[in-house]
Design a protein around this motif. Structure first.
Motif, PDB file in Angstrom:
ATOM      1  N   GLU A 114       4.887   3.849   2.491  1.00 12.68           N
ATOM      2  CA  GLU A 114       4.538   2.557   1.912  1.00 12.68           C
ATOM      3  C   GLU A 114       4.508   1.498   3.012  1.00 12.68           C
ATOM      4  O   GLU A 114       5.176   1.628   4.040  1.00 12.68           O
ATOM      5  N   VAL A 115       3.725   0.448   2.773  1.00 10.01           N
ATOM      6  CA  VAL A 115       3.670  -0.667   3.718  1.00 10.01           C
ATOM      7  C   VAL A 115       3.566  -1.974   2.952  1.00 10.01           C
ATOM      8  O   VAL A 115       2.867  -2.062   1.932  1.00 10.01           O
ATOM      9  N   ASN A 153      -4.813   0.232   4.925  1.00 10.31           N
ATOM     10  CA  ASN A 153      -6.060   0.027   4.187  1.00 10.31           C
ATOM     11  C   ASN A 153      -5.809  -0.031   2.673  1.00 10.31           C
ATOM     12  O   ASN A 153      -6.452  -0.807   1.958  1.00 10.31           O
ATOM     13  N   ALA A 154      -4.876   0.784   2.192  1.00 16.75           N
ATOM     14  CA  ALA A 154      -4.550   0.772   0.757  1.00 16.75           C
ATOM     15  C   ALA A 154      -3.959  -0.574   0.341  1.00 16.75           C
ATOM     16  O   ALA A 154      -4.188  -1.040  -0.775  1.00 16.75           O
ATOM     17  N   SER A 155      -3.212  -1.216   1.253  1.00 14.76           N
ATOM     18  CA  SER A 155      -2.612  -2.511   0.913  1.00 14.76           C
ATOM     19  C   SER A 155      -3.663  -3.605   0.777  1.00 14.76           C
ATOM     20  O   SER A 155      -3.412  -4.630   0.131  1.00 14.76           O
ATOM     21  N   SER A 156      -4.827  -3.395   1.390  1.00 16.87           N
ATOM     22  CA  SER A 156      -5.893  -4.399   1.294  1.00 16.87           C
ATOM     23  C   SER A 156      -6.915  -4.079   0.210  1.00 16.87           C
ATOM     24  O   SER A 156      -7.867  -4.836   0.015  1.00 16.87           O
ATOM     25  N   ALA A 157      -6.704  -2.964  -0.498  1.00 19.77           N
ATOM     26  CA  ALA A 157      -7.643  -2.559  -1.555  1.00 19.77           C
ATOM     27  C   ALA A 157      -7.276  -3.256  -2.853  1.00 19.77           C
ATOM     28  O   ALA A 157      -6.833  -2.633  -3.824  1.00 19.77           O
ATOM     29  N   GLY A 183       0.829  -1.195   0.000  1.00 18.13           N
ATOM     30  CA  GLY A 183       0.000   0.000   0.000  1.00 18.13           C
ATOM     31  C   GLY A 183       0.866   1.248   0.000  1.00 18.13           C
ATOM     32  O   GLY A 183       1.880   1.297   0.703  1.00 18.13           O
ATOM     33  N   VAL A 184       0.480   2.250  -0.795  1.00 21.02           N
ATOM     34  CA  VAL A 184       1.250   3.489  -0.914  1.00 21.02           C
ATOM     35  C   VAL A 184       0.313   4.676  -0.750  1.00 21.02           C
ATOM     36  O   VAL A 184      -0.745   4.733  -1.397  1.00 21.02           O
ATOM     37  N   VAL A 185       0.678   5.618   0.118  1.00 21.53           N
ATOM     38  CA  VAL A 185      -0.105   6.847   0.295  1.00 21.53           C
ATOM     39  C   VAL A 185       0.850   8.018   0.425  1.00 21.53           C
ATOM     40  O   VAL A 185       2.038   7.849   0.739  1.00 21.53           O
ATOM     41  N   ALA A 186       0.320   9.218   0.206  1.00 22.98           N
ATOM     42  CA  ALA A 186       1.078  10.443   0.439  1.00 22.98           C
ATOM     43  C   ALA A 186       0.813  10.912   1.866  1.00 22.98           C
ATOM     44  O   ALA A 186      -0.315  10.819   2.367  1.00 22.98           O
TER      45      ALA A 186
END
Length: 413
Positions: free
Chosen positions: A155-156, A114-118, A93-96
């Motif tokens: 990132e995660v 949450n982004a990594s599970s999307a 998952g990657v976010v700003a």
């Protein structure tokens, strides 16, 4: 006034249904077991519910016994889910970073997880757990917790544990039929690891092998993170079935043979060492070779450990876990299994029992109660660490449609 919490764990297995209740007072470090129940299981095959009515009856009986032993009323439980439908996969998952000064907040961390599970999942499958392994802030990687650090990009790398939605819903239905609600769900090998592993083992690298009646769960940890999770479709009941076929006897007699004469030490039996089946079952009148029984058991256990080695090879950890393998579950009581595992897996091996519990610990000092006690520990962690990513997934909230979940979040403080 001292606050007191009561948490109940429920393990619905292929051969047995186990329940345990524990209480912990504010300020105490270890939970106190106040009651335990265990009954034979029917209606479950290879870790999944195949008969809702029969499974509901078994859970209801276990619940009644526990309520009587513990002197409490039970209406909610933490329950495990098993079966070979359980799988895992890696995701990123990657976010700003949201703040203008670049400081990473807890909200940024949660958004990344949450982004990594999307991601898209197979039809009729659900993501049960999103387990963050390590974070990266800009070019700085392998971070355990990025909160408070500064950067632009977060990132995660997460491990996603998936399960079949119909199987999970069948289990939930069994609970509802017995007036129970699932306060949390955890896959079986992860539940077992919560009661038997210490921090040092997880840091060094360790494999938990939970050998149940119909399946065997495995979880691999290294540097404190979960690396791999899998449920294999082989368990101790397969050994019983093999003995029944090999000796041409009933399954009940085969189970008695396994428990009383089973072993993985061929040196214990000579060519003339015979088993009189009439002593185990009046309807039987044959004598069989004990060495033959040991060879049957050895063949099936060999197959199981071949599957385990295959999974370890996938993650490049074959023979490379310094803390070795910890064996738990009802099927690990075969004499010689620990030594057999050590030789076959090329790892240090030991048998695990639940740790750091008080109260009626004699009843849970058993490898078969590892999952139940792990569920209790997970419930305690839910009370103590409400923002843990594991415990966020450890709820039924995710079973609501996404639009409804998003709408409900507006009412959560």
């Amino acid at each position: 006034m001292t606050r007191e919490k009561v948490i109940v764990g429920l393990d619905v297995g292929t051969c047995n249904v186990r329940m345990a209740a524990a209480k912990i007072k504010e300020g105490d470090s270890n939970p106190q077991i106040i009651g335990v129940s265990k009954i034979s299981s029917q209606g479950v095959r290879r870790g999944v519910v195949v008969d809702v009515v029969e499974t509901s009856k078994n859970i209801s009986r276990a619940k009644e016994i526990l309520e009587k032993n513990a002197g409490i009323k039970i209406d909610h439980v933490f329950v495990n889910v098993g079966g070979s439908h359980i799988n895992c996969r890696l995701s990123r998952g990657v976010v700003a970073v949201s703040r203008a000064d670049g400081e990473i907040s807890e909200e940024d961390k949660n958004r990344a997880v949450n982004a990594s599970s999307a991601i898209s999942v197979s039809p009729n499958f659900e993501i049960l757990h999103t387990l963050p392994r390590r974070f990266t802030v800009d070019s700085q990687d392998s971070l355990k917790d990025p909160v408070g650090m500064h950067g632009v990009r977060l990132e995660v790398d997460s491990l996603l544990v998936e399960g079949s939605t119909p199987f999970i819903k069948n289990l939930i239905k069994c609970l509802r039929e017995t007036d129970l609600s699932a306060e949390g769900i955890l896959v079986s090998p992860l539940a077992s690891s919560r009661s038997i592993l210490n921090k040092r083992q997880k840091e060094l690298g360790v494999l938990v092998l939970d050998i149940g009646g119909g399946t065997t769960g495995m979880a691999v940890f290294e540097e404190g993170d979960i690396l791999h999770c899998k449920v294999l479709p082989v368990g101790s009941m397969h050994i019983t079935n093999d003995i029944a076929i090999g000796l041409r006897t009933s399954v009940d007699t085969a189970e008695k043979v396994k428990l009383e004469y089973g072993s993985l030490r061929p040196s214990q039996a000579g060519r003339r060492d015979m088993i009189d089946l009439s002593k185990l079952e009046e309807s039987e009148n044959e004598q069989v070779s004990r060495l033959e029984v040991i060879e049957i058991i050895e063949a099936r256990v060999n197959e199981l450990f071949d599957l385990v080695n295959k999974e370890l090879k996938k993650i490049d950890r074959l023979g490379l876990l310094p803390a070795g393998v910890v064996l738990v579950g009802e099927g690990v009581k075969l004499p010689g299994l620990v030594e057999f595992a050590k030789n076959k897996l090329k790892l240090p091996a030991s048998m695990g029992c639940p740790q750091e519990f008080e109260g009626v610990i004699d009843e849970i000092n058993d490898p078969g109660f590892a999952a139940v006690c792990g569920l209790i520990n997970s419930g305690l962690a839910d009370e103590a660490v409400s923002d843990s990513s594991l415990m966020r997934d450890f709820s039924l909230f995710k079973f609501f449609p996404k639009k409804m979940r998003d709408w409900m979040k507006n009412f959560i403080p």
